[in-house]
Design a protein around this motif. Sequence first.
Motif, PDB file in Angstrom:
ATOM      1  N   LEU A   1      -4.074   2.911  11.312  1.00 26.69           N
ATOM      2  CA  LEU A   1      -4.008   2.386   9.971  1.00 26.69           C
ATOM      3  C   LEU A   1      -3.481   0.836  10.013  1.00 26.69           C
ATOM      4  O   LEU A   1      -2.277   0.799  10.398  1.00 26.69           O
ATOM      5  CB  LEU A   1      -3.068   3.302   9.004  1.00 26.69           C
ATOM      6  N   ARG A   2      -4.458   0.123   9.527  1.00 26.19           N
ATOM      7  CA  ARG A   2      -3.979  -1.327   9.424  1.00 26.19           C
ATOM      8  C   ARG A   2      -3.894  -1.717   8.148  1.00 26.19           C
ATOM      9  O   ARG A   2      -4.789  -1.552   7.122  1.00 26.19           O
ATOM     10  CB  ARG A   2      -5.144  -2.154  10.224  1.00 26.19           C
ATOM     11  N   ILE A   3      -2.913  -2.370   7.611  1.00 27.68           N
ATOM     12  CA  ILE A   3      -2.582  -2.829   6.314  1.00 27.68           C
ATOM     13  C   ILE A   3      -2.591  -4.384   6.299  1.00 27.68           C
ATOM     14  O   ILE A   3      -1.536  -4.783   7.328  1.00 27.68           O
ATOM     15  CB  ILE A   3      -1.313  -2.320   5.774  1.00 27.68           C
TER      16      ILE A   3
ATOM     17  N   ARG B   1      -4.382  -4.573   1.507  1.00 22.34           N
ATOM     18  CA  ARG B   1      -5.436  -3.914   1.912  1.00 22.34           C
ATOM     19  C   ARG B   1      -5.425  -2.928   3.276  1.00 22.34           C
ATOM     20  O   ARG B   1      -4.703  -3.169   3.990  1.00 22.34           O
ATOM     21  CB  ARG B   1      -6.648  -4.673   2.049  1.00 22.34           C
ATOM     22  N   ALA B   2      -5.705  -1.773   3.036  1.00 22.95           N
ATOM     23  CA  ALA B   2      -5.884  -0.673   4.236  1.00 22.95           C
ATOM     24  C   ALA B   2      -6.966  -0.460   4.818  1.00 22.95           C
ATOM     25  O   ALA B   2      -8.286  -0.579   4.065  1.00 22.95           O
ATOM     26  CB  ALA B   2      -5.177   0.571   3.600  1.00 22.95           C
ATOM     27  N   ASP B   3      -7.202  -0.241   6.296  1.00 23.31           N
ATOM     28  CA  ASP B   3      -8.384   0.311   6.854  1.00 23.31           C
ATOM     29  C   ASP B   3      -7.820   1.085   7.935  1.00 23.31           C
ATOM     30  O   ASP B   3      -6.661   0.964   8.347  1.00 23.31           O
ATOM     31  CB  ASP B   3      -9.083  -1.102   7.254  1.00 23.31           C
TER      32      ASP B   3
ATOM     33  N   VAL C   1      -3.164   5.608   0.275  1.00 26.49           N
ATOM     34  CA  VAL C   1      -3.704   6.279   1.430  1.00 26.49           C
ATOM     35  C   VAL C   1      -3.063   7.771   1.523  1.00 26.49           C
ATOM     36  O   VAL C   1      -1.633   7.760   1.677  1.00 26.49           O
ATOM     37  CB  VAL C   1      -3.161   5.365   2.710  1.00 26.49           C
TER      38      VAL C   1
ATOM     39  N   ILE D   1       1.346   5.219   0.764  1.00 28.41           N
ATOM     40  CA  ILE D   1       1.225   6.036   1.817  1.00 28.41           C
ATOM     41  C   ILE D   1       1.846   7.439   1.518  1.00 28.41           C
ATOM     42  O   ILE D   1       3.089   7.424   1.255  1.00 28.41           O
ATOM     43  CB  ILE D   1       1.508   5.579   2.946  1.00 28.41           C
TER      44      ILE D   1
ATOM     45  N   VAL E   1       0.734  -1.222   0.087  1.00 25.88           N
ATOM     46  CA  VAL E   1      -0.034  -0.030   0.193  1.00 25.88           C
ATOM     47  C   VAL E   1       0.938   1.377   0.130  1.00 25.88           C
ATOM     48  O   VAL E   1       1.837   1.254   0.650  1.00 25.88           O
ATOM     49  CB  VAL E   1      -0.844   0.025   1.188  1.00 25.88           C
TER      50      VAL E   1
END
Length: 165
Positions: free
Chosen positions: A149-151, A155-157, A110, A86, A84
């Motif tokens: 921020l969790r990856i 995928r990020a959330d 992100v 950033i 991801v």
Amino acid sequence: MNARPANSSRHTIGLIADTHGLLRTDVFTALDGVDLILHAGDVGGDDILDELAAIAPVLAVFGNTDPPGHPRLAGCIDRAVGGVTIHVSHGHEVGSPTPDKLLAIYTADVIVYGHTHKALIAWHGTRLVINPGAAGPRRFHLLPSVALLRIYDGRADAELISLAG
């Protein structure tokens, strides 16, 4: 037993902004166990960076109240974590930052920013824009906050965490 597949990757990144020289004690609980901390500017001094470094490695950008050219503060941060991309900047470089303005100029998956002190998580298609809110002195009748921020597997959330006001 829930074993993680050998090719999977999990990363948790603490997001913080607008500390303005104040690091609340509950930040240590909120960001406990993160792999990295990204500070989106208006840090307010090296003491804040040193205290955050007790939790995890810290990368920070300068905000409009930080001295430009500070050796520990970048103009922006662009990095890839777990597949991801950033981007971190304070947001003041676009005037009054909004997700639409930031998405128009930065291409990362992100985008993390500060400046407005307003906590926000906004999805735009597959892209995510996050303002962790202001973690420092309480202003504008807004509650202090940080974000995670969790990856996981590309995928990020994100999750906002309120701090004691």
